[in-house]
Enzyme design. Structure first.
Site, PDB file in Angstrom:
ATOM      1  CE1 TYR A 149      98.667  27.093   3.896  1.00 44.89           C
ATOM      2  CE2 TYR A 149     100.849  27.974   3.425  1.00 44.89           C
ATOM      3  CZ  TYR A 149      99.540  28.165   3.816  1.00 44.89           C
ATOM      4  OH  TYR A 149      99.089  29.427   4.124  1.00 44.89           O
TER       5      TYR A 149
ATOM      6  CE  LYS B 139      96.560  28.651   1.596  1.00 45.34           C
ATOM      7  NZ  LYS B 139      95.138  29.027   1.770  1.00 45.34           N
TER       8      LYS B 139
END
Length: 263
Positions: free
Chosen positions: A155, A159
Site C-alpha cells: 500500500y 501511494k
C-alpha cells in the site's frame, strides 16, 4: 481580483467520488453536495443506506473493465465530468513483514491504489482537456513517505507511486486548464482503519489497543493526539475543488496532525 460566492460555489459542477459510500469518501461526497455539486459515488456493492441526493454507480475499480464501465456510464448519463476525486484505496495485506507477502498481495494493492486512479484519469481527462477545465484530486497517504513495513508495505509503495505520478500529470495538463492535486492524510478514524488494527492484532497475537499503539509508534506519534475525522479531510478537499483554490495545482497537501517529522 475575482470575487467568489461561497454559497453553492460548486453549482453546475459534475463530480465523481470513488469509494464514496463510506468513510472518508462518504464525507467528501456529502461535503461537495452541500456546496451545490451534482455528486456521483461509486463502490463495488450498493450500500444499505445512501443519501438520496447522491447518484450511485456500481463498479469494481480494481478491474480494467469496471473502470471502463464507470467512465462510459458517467459520460452517458451526465455528459461530462468536472471534478474527479480519486479516493478509492486501502490495504488488506497481512502483518508479518515482506516475507509473508505474495505476488497477489502486491498486485492487488497496486491495482486499487495506483492503477485505478491512473485508469480513471485516462478515461476522463480527454473530455476535461477538450472543455479546457477540470480538477483531479488524488487521495494518497503519508505512508508514501512513512511506510509501515510490518503490515502495509505494498500500500505504501503504491501511494508513493501515486504521489509521483500526480505531480508529473499536473505538469502536463495544468497548462491546458486541468488542475491536479494530491492530498495525503495521516491516520483517519474510519471503520476500515479499525478493521486494520484488528487484523494486525490477530496476526501478531496482541490486543487491538497494543496494535493501535504500535502503529502510532511506527508513525513516530501524532502530535495533535488523535486520528483525523473524515469530515476534516472532506472540508479541506471542499476548499481545493472550489474557485477559491484556482491557483493551486501540482502540490501535495499533508493532513496528518503533525505526524511527519520533517518539513
Amino acid at each position: 481580483m475575482e470575487q467568489f460566492n461561497f454559497n453553492n460555489e460548486l453549482a453546475g459542477k459534475i463530480t465523481l467520488v470513488t469509494g464514496g459510500t463510506k468513510g472518508t469518501g462518504k464525507a467528501i461526497a456529502e461535503r461537495l453536495l452541500t456546496a451545490g455539486a451534482t455528486v456521483i459515488v461509486t463502490a463495488r456493492h450498493t450500500p444499505e443506506t445512501l443519501n438520496d441526493k447522491l447518484h450511485f454507480i456500481s463498479a469494481d475499480l480494481s478491474k480494467h473493465l469496471g473502470i471502463q464501465k464507470l467512465v462510459t456510464e458517467v459520460l452517458k448519463q451526465f455528459g461530462r465530468l468536472d471534478i474527479l476525486i480519486n479516493n478509492i484505496g486501502g490495504s488488506e495485506t497481512k502483518g508479518g513483514g515482506f516475507a509473508v507477502l505474495s505476488d497477489e498481495d502486491w498486485e492487488e494493492s497496486l491495482q486499487i491504489n495506483l492503477l485505478a486512479p491512473v485508469r480513471l484519469d485516462r478515461g476522463f481527462l480527454p473530455q476535461m482537456l477538450e472543455q479546457k477545465s477540470g480538477i483531479i484530486i488524488h487521495i494518497a497517504s503519508i505512508q508514501g513517505r512513512l511506510p509501515l513495513y510490518d503490515s502495509t508495505l505494498p500500500y505504501a509503495a503504491a501511494k508513493a507511486g501515486l504521489i509521483n505520478y500526480s505531480k508529473g500529470l499536473s505538469n502536463e495538463v495544468s497548462p491546458k486548464g486541468v488542475r491536479v492535486l494530491t492530498v495525503s492524510p495521516g491516520w483517519i478514524k474510519t471503520t476500515s482503519s479499525v478493521a486494520m488494527m484488528e487484523r494486525i492484532a490477530q496476526s501478531s497475537n496482541i490486543t487491538v489497543e497494543e496494535a493501535t499503539k504500535s502503529v502510532i509508534d511506527a508513525l513516530g506519534g501524532i502530535p495533535i493526539g488523535r486520528p483525523a475525522q473524515p469530515e476534516e479531510i472532506a472540508e479541506f478537499i471542499g476548499f481545493l475543488v472550489s474557485p477559491r483554490a484556482n491557483y493551486l495545482t501540482g502540490t501535495e497537501y499533508v493532513i496528518d496532525g503533525g505526524t511527519i517529522p520533517t518539513i
